[in-house]
Structure formats: C-alpha cells, structure tokens
Design an enzyme around this catalytic site. Structure first.
Site, PDB file in Angstrom:
ATOM      1  N   LYS A  54       0.845  -1.203   0.000  1.00  0.00           N
ATOM      2  CA  LYS A  54       0.000   0.000   0.000  1.00  0.00           C
ATOM      3  C   LYS A  54       0.872   1.241   0.000  1.00  0.00           C
ATOM      4  O   LYS A  54       0.630   2.182  -0.755  1.00  0.00           O
ATOM      5  CB  LYS A  54      -0.932   0.004   1.215  1.00  0.00           C
ATOM      6  CG  LYS A  54      -2.111  -0.935   1.060  1.00  0.00           C
ATOM      7  CD  LYS A  54      -2.851  -1.186   2.373  1.00  0.00           C
ATOM      8  CE  LYS A  54      -3.925  -2.251   2.172  1.00  0.00           C
ATOM      9  NZ  LYS A  54      -4.499  -2.761   3.411  1.00  0.00           N
ATOM     10  N   GLN A  98      -5.129  -1.222   9.537  1.00  0.00           N
ATOM     11  CA  GLN A  98      -5.042  -2.587   9.007  1.00  0.00           C
ATOM     12  C   GLN A  98      -5.683  -3.585   9.974  1.00  0.00           C
ATOM     13  O   GLN A  98      -5.345  -3.612  11.158  1.00  0.00           O
ATOM     14  CB  GLN A  98      -3.565  -2.935   8.767  1.00  0.00           C
ATOM     15  CG  GLN A  98      -3.339  -4.281   8.114  1.00  0.00           C
ATOM     16  CD  GLN A  98      -3.818  -4.348   6.670  1.00  0.00           C
ATOM     17  OE1 GLN A  98      -3.598  -3.438   5.879  1.00  0.00           O
ATOM     18  NE2 GLN A  98      -4.510  -5.421   6.335  1.00  0.00           N
ATOM     19  N   ASP A 121     -11.429   2.844   3.779  1.00  0.00           N
ATOM     20  CA  ASP A 121     -11.817   1.434   3.734  1.00  0.00           C
ATOM     21  C   ASP A 121     -13.340   1.285   3.662  1.00  0.00           C
ATOM     22  O   ASP A 121     -13.841   0.204   3.369  1.00  0.00           O
ATOM     23  CB  ASP A 121     -11.315   0.711   5.004  1.00  0.00           C
ATOM     24  CG  ASP A 121     -10.237  -0.310   4.691  1.00  0.00           C
ATOM     25  OD1 ASP A 121     -10.051  -0.638   3.499  1.00  0.00           O
ATOM     26  OD2 ASP A 121      -9.568  -0.767   5.643  1.00  0.00           O
TER      27      ASP A 121
END
Ligand code: NDP
Length: 300
Positions: A54, A98, A121
C-alpha cells in the site's frame, strides 16, 4: 464456450494510472497532495506485506504515504489517540487501520473513531449506512473493484440477476448494496442457503466471497455468466514440489471457464484491484475535502 479472462492486474494498472493523473492535476492546479495514513498494529506477516504494498503504490501514484507501525502491545487508548491525531491532520485525507487488530483492541470502536470522510476502507458505520441508503459514501475497496470490473465487462448492469455468495461486512454485504445500486436483482447466499447450486445457476453475475477453495464448480454456472472470484485460498501444490502451495479462488476456475462468458482468475483478478481502489478512494476523499469535483469512473 471458453470464458474471457478479466485481467485484474491490467485493469488495476489502468485505475492506478487514472489516480496518478488525478493526483498530478490536483498538485498542478491546486497545490494539493493527497495523503494516505496506514496504521499497522503488531507484526502479522500478511498484514506487513499489504501495508508495504500500500505504501509503495501510494507513493507511485504521487501521493503522500504516512505509515504508523505500532507494537502489538499498543493499548486501545493509544491507538484511538493516534486516529484522533490523524483525523485532525489536514495532510491526511485517508486513514486505514489494518485489520485484524490484536484481541485486546475493539476493532469496531477504532474503525468508528475514524472521521467518516477519511474512512477510505468504507467500514465506518456512517459509510455503511450511507451506502445502504444509496447516498454518497466511501465504498469498501474490494467490492468497489469488483463493481468497476463488472461495469467494464458488461456496461450497464441494470436488470441482471446477481448472486453474491458470502455476507461479510467487508465484501458480501457492500457488494450486494453496490449491485442493487446498479439495479441488479440481487440474491445474497451464505452458509445456510438451501439450494446454492440452483441459486447460482440462475445468475447472470456471480460474485464468490466465501474463502473455500474451488467450492463453486463449473456446472453451477449459467452459460455466459460473468464470474467474479474474490476468494483467496492457499492450497497444497505437490506438482510444484514438496511442501509448495499455490493460491486458488472460491470458484473452480478450470470448469467454470468452460461455461462462463467472463471470469476473473486467482491470482491476478480481484486482488490487484483492492489497493488500486484504496488509492482511488484516497483521491476521492481529498477532492471531497477540498470541495473539488470528484474523479470520474473511480467511485460507485
Ligand atoms: P468471511 O469469512 O468473513 O465470510 C465468508 C462468508 O462465506 C460468510 O458469509 C459465510 O456464511 C459464507 N460461507 C461459508 N461457507 C459457505 C458455504 N458452504 N456456502 C455458502 N456460503 C458460505 O470472509 P470474507 O468476506 O472476509 O472473505 C471471503 C474471501 O475473500 C476470503 O477467501 C478472503 O481471503 C477473500 N478476500 C479477498 C480480498 C481481495 O482483495 N481479493 C479482500 C477480502 C477478502 P455465514 O455468514 O453464514 O457464515
């Protein structure tokens, strides 16, 4: 029939190119550089690989990347404090924590502490609600990538019969909402679904997000259907040598490719689209934060 292979790697590259163009234009015309903050707690090897990828792709797209790697013993309070700091930082347009988080941290509490406008997200309860009511939201990356591939492959999705196998909050449910938003007739199947084979056989679009290797055989697929395989499963591969493994999807690719009109491979299908969509969401969040027009074709 032999299905067309939907090349997720090539499509993700195209999306990343569009994002990079958008970023370059923002910098040149407005002096703004989108920034993505990724927070990793602990040393889960798979999470470390994701976070590294990422970070690299964020920089390649011309954005700023802020990585926060915290010890596995980090308290929930300290993590919430970091999120608060990132919420207030004007250089940060997207925040990704995460998952999974260590057991002593309440993931829902942390996710819901992210400013919904920076929740790239798309897991914050506000974004879930906005998506569910058909309003502008941040859309979870994997389902967004699937939607982009379906639109590219089929054009309009209106009126198609779609089945989503799996009802998780990160893939199945948002995927179903997106397909509904594009006027599909949507069935959500799960472990208690009675006639899964029959349900899949009626579908023009099949999205499999289960986590069971090769569970959807080709004879469940309606001839000409478009098959999106989200599953990532590691299985033994004795043909590659002792102790070797390989990745397979939830769909039995060989038999499904004989029947489907188009199909995503695993690897090289949905996987690469997920990070591309994370970058797209960060660009979108940055544009929204600055009251600028959103990039075309990169949102739901
Ligand atoms: P979850 O484990 O959260 O959800 C799996 C779903 O599959 C559940 O809803 C479950 O039903 C359903 N299910 C389980 N067994 C069956 C069955 N026999 N028949 C029908 N449905 C069944 O998984 P995720 O949604 O997080 O992930 C799904 C897959 O996608 C995984 O392989 C994961 O690795 C992959 N993935 C890939 C990503 C990518 O970037 N390509 C990103 C995210 C996930 P029930 O609710 O009834 O238990």
């Amino acid at each position: 029939m032999t299905a067309r292979v939907i090349d997720g790697k090539a499509f993700a590259e195209k999306v990343r190119g569009q994002v990079a163009e958008g970023v370059a234009a923002l910098k040149a015309e407005h002096g703004i550089t989108p920034g993505l903050a990724v927070v990793l707690v602990g040393e889960d090897p798979a999470s470390q690989v994701y976070v590294r990828n990422k970070g690299r792709q964020t920089l390649e797209a011309g954005m700023q990347s802020f990585e926060h790697k915290l010890d596995v013993t980090t308290s929930e309070e300290d993590l919430l404090a970091l999120v608060e700091q990132l919420n207030a930082d004007p250089a940060v347009h997207g925040i990704l924590v995460q998952l999974p988080l260590p057991d002593h941290i309440d993931s829902d509490k942390v996710i819901n502490s992210i400013d919904p406008a920076k929740d790239v997200d798309g897991f914050h309860i506000s974004n879930v609600g906005l998506l569910g009511t058909g309003q502008k939201s941040m859309v979870p990356c994997t389902p967004l990538g699937c939607l982009m591939m379906l639109r590219e492959e089929l054009g309009s999705l209106s009126g198609k019969d779609a089945v989503v196998i799996g009802r998780s909050n990160i893939v199945g449910k948002p995927m179903a909402q997106l397909l509904l938003g594009d006027s599909c007739t949507v069935t959500i199947a799960h472990s208690r679904t009675k006639d899964l084979a029959g349900t899949v056989r009626r579908a023009d679009i099949v999205v499999a997000a289960v986590g069971r290797p090769n569970m959807v055989p080709g004879d469940w697929i309606k001839p000409g259907a478009t098959v999106i395989d989200v599953g990532i499963n590691r299985v033994d591969a004795p043909e590659k040598g002792e102790g070797k493994t390989r990745l397979v999807g939830d769909v039995d690719y060989a038999s499904a490719a004989e029947v489907a009109g188009a199909i995503t491979p695993v690897p090289g299908g949905v996987g690469p689209m997920t990070i591309a969509c994370l970058l797209a969401n960060t660009l979108t969040a940055c544009c929204r934060a600055n009251n600028l027009p959103e990039p075309q074709g990169l949102t739901a």
